[in-house]
Design an enzyme around this catalytic site. Sequence first.
Site, PDB file in Angstrom:
ATOM      1  N   ASP A 345       0.736  -1.068  -0.018  1.00 34.12           N
ATOM      2  CA  ASP A 345       0.173  -0.049   0.021  1.00 34.12           C
ATOM      3  C   ASP A 345       1.094   1.365   0.008  1.00 34.12           C
ATOM      4  O   ASP A 345       1.829   1.422   0.804  1.00 34.12           O
ATOM      5  CB  ASP A 345      -0.804   0.249   1.204  1.00 34.12           C
ATOM      6  N   ASP A 467     -15.291  -3.325  -2.137  1.00 36.11           N
ATOM      7  CA  ASP A 467     -14.657  -2.906  -0.791  1.00 36.11           C
ATOM      8  C   ASP A 467     -16.204  -2.797   0.028  1.00 36.11           C
ATOM      9  O   ASP A 467     -16.533  -1.918  -0.026  1.00 36.11           O
ATOM     10  CB  ASP A 467     -13.883  -1.809  -0.733  1.00 36.11           C
TER      11      ASP A 467
END
Length: 583
Positions: A345, A467
């Site tokens: 990330d 998500d």
Amino acid sequence: METQKRKFSLSEKMTKMIYFRRSLLAGALCLLLGVSSLISGFFLYALLQQEYEEQLGHPNYFDSSAATGYSTVSLQFMTDSFAEHVQEGYLLYFGFDTSLKPVIFSVEGDLPEDLQALLDYTYDLEAEDPGLISIQGFSRPLNSEIMGFARESYSKMWDEKEQLPISAQELSSMVGEYFLDTRPSTFQKENGWAMGIFFFPLLFLASGMILLLRYRKELIRCQGRMASFTPWILQADQELSSAAPVKKGLPLYLTEHYLITAVYYFNIIPYAKISYLSENLDILMAEMEDGGNHIVIERFKCRRQYASLKEELEARVRTARREAAKERAQAREGGKPMQLYPAIDLKDGKCVRLRQGEFKEATVYSDAPEKVARYWQEQGATFLHLVDLDGALAGHSVNEPVIRGIVEAVTIPVQIGGGIRTREDVENMLSLGVKRVIIGTKAVECPEFLKELTEAFGEEAIVAGIDARDGYVAIQGWEQVSQITALELGIKMKEYGIQHIVYTDISRDGMLKGPNIEATKAMTRVTGLDVIASGGVSSMEDLEHLSKEGIQGAIIGKALYENRIDLKEAVIRYQSQGTAQGE
């Protein structure tokens, strides 16, 4: 964090099972009756008050032999008081009307001036004659105690030295059965029963409120359970549409994969989750794998269908458990290997991890993401998963130089998500050498866009990023929650030609509490697509569970950076040789 008001897009049949309760109907009916009767009660109460006021303005002539309500009488003589009511504090007097008929009346406190003048004139005829004095009051019944005092007083009225013989019957024939109460009064005092008009309306209102509060508690409990239904509620809804109730009027259905009931409370029970059925005191219970249990039905609710229901449900539970065991065996023995994706990330050009998607909860693991990528490749990684966190918030790629550096630093394929909202963004990422591009926010805002992308770049190049927070799709870098469920979006993605989905349970992301296996399984089962599990993977045991359930891939983040999972071992066990060989 912005959260929009959301609800499941369910059929009318399922919605009725969730929200309709007898307590709701009974509560609404009680409230309706309570409000309508309360309004009627106010009108009736006002009418009685009006009649009371009219009565005060137009009193009846007092008749001591009958109840005359508010009355008046004119006196030309009166005697001194002959008795006092100690508790209520009033005095009783004899008065004589124009025909010299005796009248008993009461006065509270001192005599008014006109009555005092009449009393003085009665005992002293030389005093000024006040004329006839009118008094008003309510007619009250004479009791035996008052009659006793009155009899004694009247017998001595004409000769104080000698008591005249007079019987109670004779006195009653003279003074009647009622006296005139001149004390001030009110509507409430004279009509105390009138408040009873509101008893039943208030009873209905209270009952309605209690029933609706009970319904609200039931609904809150139901909504609390809804989160556990999220993985399969849409599939259950589809199956419910063609199912018939076990008994007409009874909200109990046996669908292909689920027991759906609202007999006692709303519940969706997958047959595969039921260990066995038990029966006690004519109550059929479903004993669950997790140790819990649920009431299915009481015999008296469906006496004719009870035996066949039990037999059918037992058969479906056996079939479902056999199929689940078969699927797990196939995953262990012959299922295809599970692809593992080490996660990198990116935030401010650094390798970080977030907790539950909160940007303020970022932990920096490296200032050199390219080195991290090479390290994971050396450990056996065959695919990398990158997320441009800054890009997800900004709506466009922010860490492009770092992404280019990672792609150039490794020889294994890379997939990237975060901030990719346009066709030009996709072309740019693919031109950098990225293998797959993950589209998240745009998949919700404009799902047709993904259809265009798959047609232009191929189904292997485009991945739908779903998500979920509490079952609903989060967008804009997880800062907003949409009104569409994860399963609804997954089904729509399949219709538009998508083959791969990255499914992230935000509540598990960065928490090391294990992935949401049930939700991931449901996404795989309902869509039939290759689903990559993301969020919460914390141990080899989590990977074992995902592999046994036949999940296509798993993204591993924080567990790698905190040495909870050895990537080399994980690749050998779950990717390179398959689960069976790695055990």
